[in-house]
Write an enzyme that holds these catalytic residues in place. Structure first.
Site, PDB file in Angstrom:
ATOM      1  N   ASP A  33      48.803  40.000  37.297  1.00 56.43           N
ATOM      2  CA  ASP A  33      48.278  40.494  36.024  1.00 56.43           C
ATOM      3  C   ASP A  33      49.436  40.983  35.153  1.00 56.43           C
ATOM      4  OD1 ASP A  33      45.203  41.661  35.131  1.00 56.43           O
ATOM      5  OD2 ASP A  33      46.948  42.412  34.029  1.00 56.43           O
ATOM      6  N   ILE A  34      49.354  40.688  33.859  1.00 54.00           N
ATOM      7  CA  ILE A  34      50.424  41.052  32.931  1.00 54.00           C
ATOM      8  C   ILE A  34      50.496  42.574  32.720  1.00 54.00           C
ATOM      9  CG2 ILE A  34      49.164  40.956  30.720  1.00 54.00           C
ATOM     10  CD1 ILE A  34      51.411  39.100  29.696  1.00 54.00           C
ATOM     11  N   ASN A  90      34.876  41.708  36.675  1.00 59.52           N
ATOM     12  CA  ASN A  90      34.152  42.304  35.564  1.00 59.52           C
ATOM     13  C   ASN A  90      33.317  41.227  34.874  1.00 59.52           C
ATOM     14  OD1 ASN A  90      35.412  44.813  36.023  1.00 59.52           O
ATOM     15  ND2 ASN A  90      37.220  44.150  34.879  1.00 59.52           N
ATOM     16  N   HIS A 103      37.334  35.510  36.858  1.00 54.87           N
ATOM     17  CA  HIS A 103      38.501  35.908  37.644  1.00 54.87           C
ATOM     18  C   HIS A 103      38.145  37.061  38.556  1.00 54.87           C
ATOM     19  CE1 HIS A 103      38.535  37.921  33.710  1.00 54.87           C
ATOM     20  NE2 HIS A 103      39.046  38.991  34.319  1.00 54.87           N
ATOM     21  N   HIS A 105      39.971  40.280  40.289  1.00 52.47           N
ATOM     22  CA  HIS A 105      41.159  41.122  40.373  1.00 52.47           C
ATOM     23  C   HIS A 105      41.342  41.482  41.845  1.00 52.47           C
ATOM     24  CE1 HIS A 105      41.261  42.396  35.995  1.00 52.47           C
ATOM     25  NE2 HIS A 105      39.995  42.050  36.083  1.00 52.47           N
TER      26      HIS A 105
HETATM   27  P1  5GP Z   1      39.151  41.566  32.509  1.00 55.02           P
HETATM   28  O1  5GP Z   1      39.395  42.690  31.542  1.00 55.02           O
HETATM   29  O2  5GP Z   1      38.546  40.373  31.807  1.00 55.02           O
HETATM   30  O3  5GP Z   1      38.416  41.956  33.736  1.00 55.02           O
HETATM   31  O4  5GP Z   1      40.583  41.138  33.045  1.00 55.02           O
HETATM   32  C1  5GP Z   1      41.495  40.388  32.290  1.00 55.02           C
HETATM   33  C2  5GP Z   1      42.864  40.699  32.828  1.00 55.02           C
HETATM   34  O5  5GP Z   1      43.748  39.705  32.344  1.00 55.02           O
HETATM   35  C3  5GP Z   1      43.435  42.054  32.370  1.00 55.02           C
HETATM   36  O6  5GP Z   1      43.733  42.841  33.512  1.00 55.02           O
HETATM   37  C4  5GP Z   1      44.682  41.671  31.581  1.00 55.02           C
HETATM   38  O7  5GP Z   1      45.766  42.560  31.784  1.00 55.02           O
HETATM   39  C5  5GP Z   1      44.988  40.284  32.098  1.00 55.02           C
HETATM   40  N1  5GP Z   1      45.646  39.412  31.146  1.00 55.02           N
HETATM   41  C6  5GP Z   1      45.302  39.220  29.839  1.00 55.02           C
HETATM   42  N2  5GP Z   1      46.106  38.296  29.276  1.00 55.02           N
HETATM   43  C7  5GP Z   1      46.981  37.897  30.244  1.00 55.02           C
HETATM   44  C8  5GP Z   1      48.063  36.963  30.268  1.00 55.02           C
HETATM   45  O8  5GP Z   1      48.377  36.303  29.281  1.00 55.02           O
HETATM   46  N3  5GP Z   1      48.724  36.826  31.443  1.00 55.02           N
HETATM   47  C9  5GP Z   1      48.392  37.535  32.561  1.00 55.02           C
HETATM   48  N4  5GP Z   1      49.113  37.327  33.664  1.00 55.02           N
HETATM   49  N5  5GP Z   1      47.373  38.422  32.580  1.00 55.02           N
HETATM   50  C10 5GP Z   1      46.676  38.605  31.434  1.00 55.02           C
END
Ligand code: 5GP
Ligand code: ZN
Length: 117
Positions: A33-34, A90, A103, A105
């Site tokens: 994760d970034i 999520n 996805h 986590h």
């Molecule tokens: P969500 O909020 O949908 O459960 O998780 C999305 C995740 O993707 C977040 O933890 C966010 O930091 C990560 N994320 C968003 N854009 C990027 C990206 O361009 N590269 C990577 N490696 N992670 C990303």
């Protein structure tokens, strides 16, 4: 609905967006994760665009199992299997999903708290 060419995780799959991959197979990718929320924070995604767990269909059964087995392998490879970890997906607005491509986590490497906020 977003166009697949605009989906950032589809871009990761196609190699159009750089990512720190820890595992790749025929049907999934795992990458860091970034904005890591724990020492180990890996995202596991199917290469197939599925918007969320809510959009999984019976034809995705094997793929969903492969994602969990991949999470287990990454946990082993990154040395968090004995200390423990959390797998979270999520979904939608209340789930605070920000990227509409399914996805998991995988979080570990520190003591996690419960319940989530
Ligand atoms: P969500 O909020 O949908 O459960 O998780 C999305 C995740 O993707 C977040 O933890 C966010 O930091 C990560 N994320 C968003 N854009 C990027 C990206 O361009 N590269 C990577 N490696 N992670 C990303
Ligand atoms: Zn996508």
């Amino acid at each position: 609905m977003i166009a697949l060419e605009d989906c950032i995780f589809c871009k990761v799959v196609r190699g159009e967006l750089p990512s720190d991959k820890v595992l790749e197979t025929d049907n999934l990718v795992a990458f860091r994760d970034i904005r890591p929320q724990a020492p180990v924070h890996v995202l596991l995604i199917p290469k197939k665009h599925i918007a969320s767990i809510q959009d999984v269909t019976p034809e995705d059964k094997e793929l969903m199992g492969d994602l969990i087995l991949a999470a287990q392998k990454v946990a082993n490879d990154l040395d968090i299997s004995s200390s423990g970890y959390r797998i979270v997906s999520n979904v939608g607005h209340h789930g605070q999903q920000t990227v509409p491509h399914l996805h998991y986590h995988l979080l570990g490497g520190r003591q996690l708290q419960w319940p989530p906020g």
